[in-house]
Design a protein around this motif. Structure first.
Motif, PDB file in Angstrom:
ATOM      1  N   PRO A  36      -5.754   1.358   1.118  1.00 13.21           N
ATOM      2  CA  PRO A  36      -4.721   1.330   0.054  1.00 13.21           C
ATOM      3  C   PRO A  36      -5.343   1.197  -1.576  1.00 13.21           C
ATOM      4  O   PRO A  36      -6.474   0.963  -1.131  1.00 13.21           O
ATOM      5  CB  PRO A  36      -3.608   0.764   0.303  1.00 13.21           C
ATOM      6  CG  PRO A  36      -3.875  -0.278   1.334  1.00 13.21           C
ATOM      7  CD  PRO A  36      -5.436   0.435   1.859  1.00 13.21           C
ATOM      8  N   ASP A  37      -3.982   1.068  -2.415  1.00 15.41           N
ATOM      9  CA  ASP A  37      -5.267   0.628  -3.395  1.00 15.41           C
ATOM     10  C   ASP A  37      -4.867  -1.210  -3.843  1.00 15.41           C
ATOM     11  O   ASP A  37      -4.478  -1.600  -2.851  1.00 15.41           O
ATOM     12  CB  ASP A  37      -4.825   0.890  -4.452  1.00 15.41           C
ATOM     13  CG  ASP A  37      -2.493  -0.267  -4.398  1.00 15.41           C
ATOM     14  OD1 ASP A  37      -3.349  -1.011  -4.833  1.00 15.41           O
ATOM     15  OD2 ASP A  37      -1.665   1.222  -5.401  1.00 15.41           O
ATOM     16  N   ASP A  40      -1.653  -3.296  -3.175  1.00 18.19           N
ATOM     17  CA  ASP A  40      -1.476  -3.059  -2.199  1.00 18.19           C
ATOM     18  C   ASP A  40      -1.322  -3.880  -0.654  1.00 18.19           C
ATOM     19  O   ASP A  40      -0.986  -4.388  -0.296  1.00 18.19           O
ATOM     20  CB  ASP A  40      -1.294  -1.387  -1.219  1.00 18.19           C
ATOM     21  CG  ASP A  40      -0.278  -0.622  -0.431  1.00 18.19           C
ATOM     22  OD1 ASP A  40       0.563  -0.590  -0.708  1.00 18.19           O
ATOM     23  OD2 ASP A  40      -0.755  -1.198   0.841  1.00 18.19           O
ATOM     24  N   PHE A  41      -3.084  -3.514  -0.665  1.00 16.34           N
ATOM     25  CA  PHE A  41      -4.396  -4.713   0.355  1.00 16.34           C
ATOM     26  C   PHE A  41      -3.673  -5.486  -0.007  1.00 16.34           C
ATOM     27  O   PHE A  41      -3.567  -6.189   1.144  1.00 16.34           O
ATOM     28  CB  PHE A  41      -5.780  -4.356   0.540  1.00 16.34           C
ATOM     29  CG  PHE A  41      -6.291  -4.868   1.129  1.00 16.34           C
ATOM     30  CD1 PHE A  41      -6.548  -3.916   1.866  1.00 16.34           C
ATOM     31  CD2 PHE A  41      -7.032  -5.847   0.706  1.00 16.34           C
ATOM     32  CE1 PHE A  41      -7.717  -4.596   2.871  1.00 16.34           C
ATOM     33  CE2 PHE A  41      -7.184  -6.852   1.819  1.00 16.34           C
ATOM     34  CZ  PHE A  41      -8.033  -6.135   2.758  1.00 16.34           C
ATOM     35  N   GLY A  43      -1.221  -8.039  -0.667  1.00 13.32           N
ATOM     36  CA  GLY A  43       0.253  -7.511  -0.454  1.00 13.32           C
ATOM     37  C   GLY A  43       0.187  -7.587   0.903  1.00 13.32           C
ATOM     38  O   GLY A  43       0.962  -8.772   1.341  1.00 13.32           O
ATOM     39  N   ARG A  44      -0.474  -7.384   1.827  1.00 16.17           N
ATOM     40  CA  ARG A  44       0.304  -6.751   3.465  1.00 16.17           C
ATOM     41  C   ARG A  44      -1.204  -7.844   3.961  1.00 16.17           C
ATOM     42  O   ARG A  44       0.005  -8.758   4.609  1.00 16.17           O
ATOM     43  CB  ARG A  44      -0.714  -5.717   3.455  1.00 16.17           C
ATOM     44  CG  ARG A  44       0.198  -4.149   3.326  1.00 16.17           C
ATOM     45  CD  ARG A  44      -0.268  -3.058   3.605  1.00 16.17           C
ATOM     46  NE  ARG A  44       0.191  -2.215   3.239  1.00 16.17           N
ATOM     47  CZ  ARG A  44       1.125  -1.452   4.152  1.00 16.17           C
ATOM     48  NH1 ARG A  44       2.146  -2.073   5.035  1.00 16.17           N
ATOM     49  NH2 ARG A  44       2.701  -0.397   3.897  1.00 16.17           N
ATOM     50  N   VAL A 100       4.389  -8.661  -5.108  1.00 15.16           N
ATOM     51  CA  VAL A 100       3.344  -7.367  -4.647  1.00 15.16           C
ATOM     52  C   VAL A 100       3.501  -7.849  -2.909  1.00 15.16           C
ATOM     53  O   VAL A 100       2.996  -6.727  -2.408  1.00 15.16           O
ATOM     54  CB  VAL A 100       2.044  -7.674  -5.525  1.00 15.16           C
ATOM     55  CG1 VAL A 100       1.038  -7.066  -3.593  1.00 15.16           C
ATOM     56  CG2 VAL A 100       1.233  -8.327  -6.772  1.00 15.16           C
ATOM     57  N   PRO A 103       7.565  -5.699  -1.094  1.00 11.80           N
ATOM     58  CA  PRO A 103       7.038  -4.506  -0.295  1.00 11.80           C
ATOM     59  C   PRO A 103       7.346  -4.353   1.257  1.00 11.80           C
ATOM     60  O   PRO A 103       7.536  -3.515   1.829  1.00 11.80           O
ATOM     61  CB  PRO A 103       6.477  -3.292  -0.978  1.00 11.80           C
ATOM     62  CG  PRO A 103       6.552  -4.130  -2.242  1.00 11.80           C
ATOM     63  CD  PRO A 103       6.310  -5.721  -1.736  1.00 11.80           C
ATOM     64  N   PHE A 104       6.445  -5.434   1.937  1.00  8.94           N
ATOM     65  CA  PHE A 104       6.003  -5.664   3.135  1.00  8.94           C
ATOM     66  C   PHE A 104       6.544  -6.257   3.993  1.00  8.94           C
ATOM     67  O   PHE A 104       5.844  -6.845   5.354  1.00  8.94           O
ATOM     68  CB  PHE A 104       4.636  -5.168   3.253  1.00  8.94           C
ATOM     69  CG  PHE A 104       4.120  -4.677   1.919  1.00  8.94           C
ATOM     70  CD1 PHE A 104       4.101  -3.447   2.263  1.00  8.94           C
ATOM     71  CD2 PHE A 104       3.145  -5.316   1.458  1.00  8.94           C
ATOM     72  CE1 PHE A 104       3.212  -2.276   1.061  1.00  8.94           C
ATOM     73  CE2 PHE A 104       2.607  -4.446   0.042  1.00  8.94           C
ATOM     74  CZ  PHE A 104       2.877  -3.184   0.615  1.00  8.94           C
ATOM     75  N   ALA A 202      -0.144   0.665   7.020  1.00  2.04           N
ATOM     76  CA  ALA A 202      -1.120  -0.168   6.087  1.00  2.04           C
ATOM     77  C   ALA A 202      -2.043   1.394   5.276  1.00  2.04           C
ATOM     78  O   ALA A 202      -2.926   1.240   3.700  1.00  2.04           O
ATOM     79  CB  ALA A 202      -2.020  -0.631   5.936  1.00  2.04           C
ATOM     80  N   VAL A 204      -3.306   4.429   4.049  1.00  2.00           N
ATOM     81  CA  VAL A 204      -3.370   5.635   2.904  1.00  2.00           C
ATOM     82  C   VAL A 204      -3.800   7.389   3.492  1.00  2.00           C
ATOM     83  O   VAL A 204      -4.856   7.491   3.604  1.00  2.00           O
ATOM     84  CB  VAL A 204      -3.538   5.692   1.268  1.00  2.00           C
ATOM     85  CG1 VAL A 204      -3.323   6.060   0.496  1.00  2.00           C
ATOM     86  CG2 VAL A 204      -2.649   4.471   1.027  1.00  2.00           C
TER      87      VAL A 204
END
Lengths: 238, 238
Positions: A36-37, A40-41, A43-44, A100, A103-104, A202, A204
């Motif tokens: 992912p971008d 996103d990466f 954040g997870r 960030v 969302p997870f 995770a 994409v």
């Protein structure tokens, strides 16, 4: 080998032209292709360390001995250190850490709730298996990020996780309780399924054709092999 | 000022010769005079950090926001770091860490159970007040240990504890909940009593005369003042 992502049975394979997706499927497919971008990466990856920490802190609170508390404390400290380093990366990448990660959190918290298990031993093997699995997963996925980030992130993620000390306590518990091994083996297999689902969320996909879906399983081959080695190390059948 | 250790009321003071104890009682009395031996000291000081960590990890698990989890994670990491450093000191002093800590775990675990409070805010103020209190206490007590240990231990114990970040979250909670302050003030006062009892159990009295007992309260004067400052910082009456 367990099939983690089921395919529809009885699907009829018609001869057809080789598409780009088919070519990819027959090559060695890397997780990096589905990265992912960066935010996103991060954040997870940052939140997963908090989740590992929360599981470890419960393991510490319920540990049967003071020696176990101290030893497992080291693993908890390492996961908090990784979390903090990844949060710093979010800031450096221009993100607001909480925004960030938010969302997870729900999906990871749900995993954490399931992964607690029904007693101290199940929580322990979750700690042992999940720290290794998620570090492996994010290290491989990070290869799909811009080079300057990738190197730094790989260093953070591949840092020590306290796996050996957890293995030591698990081994002692298994040696002392003859019937524990089959229960923990079962737990480990179930956990692997849950971890794969969390990890998969995770990824994409470049497009949503069935052939890209079919590529997912091969990218997990090395992670499954590493999981199997962790189980083997305790004499458990993966 | 609350009297933490009650004296028998109506005790008749007869004129008598000045004993050594009476002289001490009128001078500024230091905690260092009541220091236990080094292993006893280290066992308590190391385990208290685990106890602070367990409280913090519960606070993190129940934190209302991801930002709070990350911020409080730093405090948890610091307490684990102090624990580990003190465990290393036990080994260096020739002790076996678990054996040295074990005599004290029951009392500290009982304190931890009480100090959790009934909700997140009470657990938070426990984390904020107890980390500061016990660090202060052991730093002062360490002055009674051999010089070479004392300097090293003071460095470990007086290291950062994440107090400011906890204060920040507490302040925001108090500002947002008008009736929280009186409840937290009450909780802080109660906690102080419990912390004093835990701290007092570490002290070694040279003899068991009433006059040494009477010396105990003055040695806590500075700790009580520091506690009051921590309460004041949040606008709470100690």
């Amino acid at each position: 080998m367990v099939k983690w992502f089921s395919h529809k049975p009885g699907r009829i394979e018609l001869p057809r032209l080789r598409s780009r997706s088919d070519i990819l499927a027959t090559e060695k497919v890397a997780l990096a292709e589905f990265a992912p971008d960066i935010l996103d990466f991060l954040g997870r990856a940052a939140y997963v360390q908090l989740m590992i920490f929360e599981n470890l802190s419960r393991v510490i609170a319920n540990a049967p001995t003071t020696a176990a508390k101290t030893a497992i404390g080291k693993a908890a400290e390492l996961s908090l250190g990784k979390h903090r380093a990844l949060v710093a990366e979010i800031t450096q990448a221009g993100g607001s850490p909480a925004e960030v990660m938010d969302p997870f959190t729900e999906a990871f918290d749900e995993f954490e709730r399931i992964a607690r298990g029904s007693d101290w031993y199940e929580a322990m093997i979750t700690a042992y298996l999940s720290a290794g699995f998620f570090d492996d997963f994010y290290v491989r996925l990070a290869k799909g990020l811009p080079t300057e980030s990738h190197t730094r992130l790989a260093t953070i993620l591949s840092g020590e996780s306290g796996e050996s000390v957890l293995a030591e306590y698990l081994q002692a518990a298994i040696d002392a309780n003859p019937r524990l091994d089959s229960r923990l083996a079962m737990w480990g297999r179930r956990l692997m399924g849950d971890m794969m689902l969390v990890a998969r969320s995770a990824l994409v996909f470049p497009d949503h054709t069935r052939s890209t879906e079919a590529q997912v399983e091969p990218v997990f081959t090395e992670l499954i092999a590493a999981h199997t080695r962790r189980m083997d190390a305790l004499g458990l059948t993966a």
